[in-house]
Scaffold this active site. Structure first.
Site, mmCIF file in Angstrom:
data_model
loop_
_atom_site.group_PDB
_atom_site.id
_atom_site.type_symbol
_atom_site.label_atom_id
_atom_site.label_comp_id
_atom_site.label_asym_id
_atom_site.label_seq_id
_atom_site.Cartn_x
_atom_site.Cartn_y
_atom_site.Cartn_z
ATOM 1 N N GLU A 44 2.415 3.653 -4.198
ATOM 2 C CA GLU A 44 1.785 2.359 -4.500
ATOM 3 C C GLU A 44 2.725 1.494 -5.347
ATOM 4 O O GLU A 44 2.924 0.310 -5.064
ATOM 5 C CB GLU A 44 0.458 2.558 -5.248
ATOM 6 C CG GLU A 44 -0.619 3.267 -4.457
ATOM 7 C CD GLU A 44 -1.378 2.372 -3.491
ATOM 8 O OE1 GLU A 44 -1.015 1.192 -3.321
ATOM 9 O OE2 GLU A 44 -2.355 2.865 -2.893
ATOM 10 N N ASP A 102 0.853 -1.188 0.000
ATOM 11 C CA ASP A 102 0.000 0.000 0.000
ATOM 12 C C ASP A 102 0.888 1.237 0.000
ATOM 13 O O ASP A 102 2.025 1.199 0.481
ATOM 14 C CB ASP A 102 -0.932 0.032 1.206
ATOM 15 C CG ASP A 102 -2.112 0.981 1.016
ATOM 16 O OD1 ASP A 102 -2.419 1.343 -0.145
ATOM 17 O OD2 ASP A 102 -2.725 1.375 2.016
ATOM 18 N N GLY A 103 0.365 2.311 -0.555
ATOM 19 C CA GLY A 103 1.052 3.590 -0.564
ATOM 20 C C GLY A 103 0.133 4.667 -0.028
ATOM 21 O O GLY A 103 -1.085 4.521 -0.043
ATOM 22 N N ASP A 138 -1.346 -0.131 5.106
ATOM 23 C CA ASP A 138 -1.806 1.251 5.188
ATOM 24 C C ASP A 138 -1.274 1.922 6.453
ATOM 25 O O ASP A 138 -0.808 3.062 6.407
ATOM 26 C CB ASP A 138 -3.340 1.307 5.145
ATOM 27 C CG ASP A 138 -3.857 2.733 5.183
ATOM 28 O OD1 ASP A 138 -3.568 3.493 4.243
ATOM 29 O OD2 ASP A 138 -4.528 3.092 6.172
ATOM 30 N N HIS A 178 -9.148 -0.255 2.365
ATOM 31 C CA HIS A 178 -9.885 0.161 3.559
ATOM 32 C C HIS A 178 -11.175 -0.635 3.733
ATOM 33 O O HIS A 178 -12.213 -0.092 4.099
ATOM 34 C CB HIS A 178 -10.161 1.664 3.519
ATOM 35 C CG HIS A 178 -8.936 2.465 3.241
ATOM 36 N ND1 HIS A 178 -7.925 2.634 4.168
ATOM 37 C CD2 HIS A 178 -8.522 3.094 2.115
ATOM 38 C CE1 HIS A 178 -6.965 3.357 3.633
ATOM 39 N NE2 HIS A 178 -7.287 3.645 2.400
ATOM 40 N N ASP A 221 -4.231 -2.524 -3.428
ATOM 41 C CA ASP A 221 -5.514 -1.836 -3.621
ATOM 42 C C ASP A 221 -5.382 -0.735 -4.682
ATOM 43 O O ASP A 221 -6.270 0.095 -4.825
ATOM 44 C CB ASP A 221 -6.057 -1.275 -2.303
ATOM 45 C CG ASP A 221 -5.168 -0.198 -1.697
ATOM 46 O OD1 ASP A 221 -4.162 0.208 -2.310
ATOM 47 O OD2 ASP A 221 -5.494 0.250 -0.575
#
Length: 158
Positions: free
Chosen positions: A45, A7-8, A129, A119, A68
């Site tokens: 990301e 995740d970024g 995250d 999320h 994501d």
């Protein structure tokens, strides 16, 4: 199979940002994260995926990368990145990172990319995250030199 969750995050776009990676193989878990003083969400990301692959000690294992980021997953699964490469990434953002991705990914024979909704309670995605946000809001921020050079160049044209 190795699973790499990524995740970024960016606090502003551009702004301070970070990435988080959780790697899992045979019950072993490794976490990697870094923060940058000026970057974008998409850069973070993509960098998370690159760093996860660069951390691999073996290239003969099946690797599932879970992200994501539609930007990253679609560019790879739909093979857009190869068309961008043929055109020298003209007009595309993050060519430095896409070149770095192509170089590292070529070392692996069995990569699978899976998109998940962000999320949405996925434990590893939520942990990535947390790592990304923690680094983005931390005090030890690195310089994303390629991005800052481009940003400075674009600002001087205004």
């Amino acid at each position: 199979m190795v699973e790499i969750f990524t995740d970024g995050s960016s606090r502003g776009n551009p702004g301070p940002g970070g990435f988080g990676v959780v790697m899992r193989y045979k019950g072993n878990v490794k976490e990697i994260s870094k923060g940058y003083r000026l970057t974008t969400n998409n850069r973070m990301e993509l960098l998370a995926v690159i760093v996860g692959l660069e951390a691999m000690k073996r290239n003969d294992l099946k690797i599932r990368i879970v992200s994501d980021s539609k930007y990253v997953v679609d560019a790879i699964n739909k093979k857009w990145v190869f068309g961008w490469q043929k055109k020298g990434f003209k007009g595309k953002k993050n060519p430095d990172l896409w070149r770095r991705y192509l170089k590292i990914s070529a070392q692996f024979k069995n990569l699978e990319f899976v998109w998940i909704k962000g999320h949405a309670g996925h434990p590893e995605n939520e942990r990535c995250d947390e790592l990304a946000v923690e680094r983005a809001t931390g005090s030890e921020l690195l310089v994303d030199a390629e991005f800052e050079a481009l940003t400075e160049e674009n600002n001087s044209l205004l």
